[in-house]
Scaffold this motif. Structure first.
Motif, PDB file in Angstrom:
ATOM      1  N   UNK A 333       0.867  -1.176   0.000  1.00 65.65           N
ATOM      2  CA  UNK A 333       0.000   0.000   0.000  1.00 65.65           C
ATOM      3  C   UNK A 333       0.905   1.227   0.000  1.00 65.65           C
ATOM      4  N   UNK A 334       0.988   1.873  -1.158  1.00 72.36           N
ATOM      5  CA  UNK A 334       1.919   2.990  -1.342  1.00 72.36           C
ATOM      6  C   UNK A 334       1.198   4.287  -0.991  1.00 72.36           C
ATOM      7  N   UNK A 335       1.575   4.891   0.145  1.00 68.26           N
ATOM      8  CA  UNK A 335       0.905   6.083   0.657  1.00 68.26           C
ATOM      9  C   UNK A 335       1.641   7.366   0.279  1.00 68.26           C
ATOM     10  N   UNK A 341       9.024   2.003  -1.015  1.00 69.03           N
ATOM     11  CA  UNK A 341       8.336   1.116  -0.075  1.00 69.03           C
ATOM     12  C   UNK A 341       8.586  -0.308  -0.547  1.00 69.03           C
ATOM     13  N   UNK A 342       9.029  -1.175   0.362  1.00 69.42           N
ATOM     14  CA  UNK A 342       9.374  -2.530  -0.054  1.00 69.42           C
ATOM     15  C   UNK A 342       9.094  -3.525   1.065  1.00 69.42           C
ATOM     16  N   UNK A 343       9.089  -4.790   0.692  1.00 62.76           N
ATOM     17  CA  UNK A 343       8.873  -5.870   1.648  1.00 62.76           C
ATOM     18  C   UNK A 343       9.567  -7.118   1.124  1.00 62.76           C
ATOM     19  N   UNK A 344      10.170  -7.881   2.036  1.00 61.64           N
ATOM     20  CA  UNK A 344      10.833  -9.131   1.668  1.00 61.64           C
ATOM     21  C   UNK A 344       9.876 -10.285   1.921  1.00 61.64           C
ATOM     22  N   UNK A 351      14.011 -16.066  -1.853  1.00 61.36           N
ATOM     23  CA  UNK A 351      13.757 -14.763  -1.242  1.00 61.36           C
ATOM     24  C   UNK A 351      13.565 -13.719  -2.340  1.00 61.36           C
ATOM     25  N   UNK A 352      12.496 -12.950  -2.201  1.00 61.11           N
ATOM     26  CA  UNK A 352      12.199 -11.887  -3.153  1.00 61.11           C
ATOM     27  C   UNK A 352      11.890 -10.599  -2.398  1.00 61.11           C
ATOM     28  N   UNK A 353      12.237  -9.498  -3.029  1.00 59.84           N
ATOM     29  CA  UNK A 353      11.845  -8.184  -2.519  1.00 59.84           C
ATOM     30  C   UNK A 353      10.847  -7.582  -3.498  1.00 59.84           C
ATOM     31  N   UNK A 354       9.665  -7.213  -2.993  1.00 56.66           N
ATOM     32  CA  UNK A 354       8.705  -6.482  -3.819  1.00 56.66           C
ATOM     33  C   UNK A 354       8.840  -5.010  -3.449  1.00 56.66           C
ATOM     34  N   UNK A 364       5.516   6.609 -10.919  1.00 54.20           N
ATOM     35  CA  UNK A 364       5.842   5.519  -9.998  1.00 54.20           C
ATOM     36  C   UNK A 364       6.244   4.280 -10.795  1.00 54.20           C
ATOM     37  N   UNK A 365       6.981   3.390 -10.133  1.00 60.32           N
ATOM     38  CA  UNK A 365       7.288   2.090 -10.735  1.00 60.32           C
ATOM     39  C   UNK A 365       7.269   1.022  -9.650  1.00 60.32           C
ATOM     40  N   UNK A 366       6.913  -0.201 -10.067  1.00 57.61           N
ATOM     41  CA  UNK A 366       6.821  -1.329  -9.141  1.00 57.61           C
ATOM     42  C   UNK A 366       7.487  -2.542  -9.785  1.00 57.61           C
TER      43      UNK A 366
END
Length: 454
Positions: A333-335, A341-344, A351-354, A364-366
């Motif tokens: 959730x990009x505020x 903003x990232x999460x493992x 293992x991945x990082x989003x 923006x890019x994701x």
């Protein structure tokens, strides 16, 4: 609405009155007896204030409407069937009967007529009747205005009543807006408030089946659904419960059968079949599911067997075929305050990082990226009791989606379904990026993927 004068025809009596009031008729007419007009309204949503507001919309160019009254105004507009009223009569003969000077008086007459049986003299009947039949007067259809107000006022406290009103009055735009709003906000917003209790089962089921549903992870979605069930069964609870309280409640049932196998749980099975339990891979989370004895044993055995098979085959998800309905899913959730903003995430030893990045005010890019477990901060805490894969490559089919609300309309951006081998060094470690331009905030970014057979 009924018109009555002795045994005479109501239609003939009405036409006599209208003809008597036309300009140019100077001959004195005989006095006409009073008439009784009435409309029975059984809808509890219709109040006098809401009814008057609905009628004012027929004449005035702009009528202010607060969110508290909008349900009643929509109900009144539906009862009055404004759309059909606009197409009746001969407006050329009557439009002169409605003037701004007499609008307030005549609107009140109309409100009184439609609210309860009253007596009116003929000279006062013409105003309300002309108001209903004139096609040039209406500036805005009240039902449409109500729907617009409702769609812009969706919150955890209003979503239930607005959705039910949309279904009752067949306002498809409103029901669709409610469903879409819930797809984005069920987990991050509604699922954290006591208003979760009010969400209708039908709406919840539709949202759970949607491929656009946003969730931080499958376990977050499961917890939200368990909280909803708890609140249905504990109607006197006035505060939002702690998750530990919910776990204790379900674990208190006798262990001879699972909760969903009981009579009280049978009708909830369609909801929980929408969950992708195979996406829950952490040992701690799986143990928790066994502890509460909520799911049938056969469900948990199947999930565990799929996990063992995937681990033995380097992560291959042989049990998953369709990306849109079965993929593992995670969300960000990009505020407003985020620049990055990232999460493992970890699954089957990979293992991945989003990650989401804000490049400027509207850009923006994701993307997602494979990382080594040794590259993590506090690595031991992250992969403790977690398998670690040493495979150099992992074949992944994925899709990245971003959704946001702009001026009352949802914008949706997505990549195609992409199949890619993820290595541990650039450029193969990084997915294709979803690049978007939008002024909307927050942005709901979803990452769905399958470990394809390699």
């Amino acid at each position: 609405m009924g018109l009555a004068r002795g045994n005479a025809s109501p239609e003939k009596e009405t036409m006599k009155i209208l003809q008597a009031q036309r300009p140019g008729r100077s001959r004195e007419q005989r006095p006409v007896k009073k008439m009784i007009l009435s409309l029975k309204i059984n809808d509890p949503l219709v109040t006098k204030a809401a009814f008057a507001t609905a009628l004012k919309n027929l004449y005035m160019r702009e009528v202010k409407m607060c969110l508290d009254d909008v349900l009643g105004v929509l109900a009144a507009a539906h009862i009055l069937q404004f759309g059909s009223l606009f197409q009746r009569g001969e407006p050329e003969a009557w439009e002169g009967r409605v003037t701004r000077a007499s609008a307030c008086s005549r609107l009140w007459d109309a409100a009184v007529i439609m609210w309860s049986p009253v007596c009116l003299f003929p000279q006062r009947v013409l105003g309300p009747l002309a108001l209903f039949f004139v096609t040039q007067v209406p500036r805005r259809v009240p039902g449409t205005q109500c729907v617009t107000v409702m769609m812009s006022g969706l919150t955890p406290s209003t979503i239930k009543n607005f959705y039910l009103a949309g279904c009752k009055y067949k306002e498809e735009a409103l029901t669709t807006a409610c469903e879409k709003w819930m797809e984005m906000n069920l987990v991050p917003l509604v699922g954290t408030q006591i208003h979760l209790r009010k969400i209708p089962k039908e709406l919840l089921h539709k949202v759970l089946k949607s491929p656009r549903l946003f969730t931080f992870s499958e376990f977050h979605l499961l917890k939200t659904l368990l909280l909803w069930v708890y609140l249905q069964l504990n109607s006197k609870t006035e505060t939002f419960p702690m998750y530990e309280t919910v776990l204790m409640f379900f674990s208190s049932f006798p262990k001879n059968c699972s909760f969903l196998d009981r009579d009280v749980g049978q009708n909830l099975i369609p909801l929980f079949l929408c969950l992708r339990l195979h996406s829950i891979t952490k040992g701690k989370d799986l143990e928790e599911l066994r502890y509460i004895n909520f799911f049938p044993e056969s469900w948990l055995v199947r999930v565990t067997a799929n996990h063992y098979h995937a681990l033995e085959n380097g992560g291959d998800m042989a049990h998953v075929k369709d990306l849109s309905t079965q993929a593992v899913r995670f969300g960000l959730l990009f505020n407003q305050e985020h620049t990055t903003h990232s999460k493992v995430i970890t699954i089957y030893g990979f293992f991945f990082e989003i990650k989401g990045v804000k490049h400027d005010t509207t850009s923006y890019s994701f993307h997602m990226q494979r990382i080594r477990h040794t590259d993590l901060e506090c690595a031991s805490a992250v992969y403790e009791n977690t398998p670690i894969s040493l495979r150099a490559e992992r074949l992944v089919t994925y899709e990245i989606r971003a959704q946001t609300l702009v001026d009352g309309k949802w914008q949706e951006f997505r990549t195609n379904q992409i199949t890619q081998k993820f290595g541990l060094v650039k450029p193969s470690c990084k997915s294709q990026a979803l690049k978007i331009q939008t002024v909307g905030i927050p942005i709901y970014a979803s990452f769905s993927f399958i470990f394809s057979l390699s």
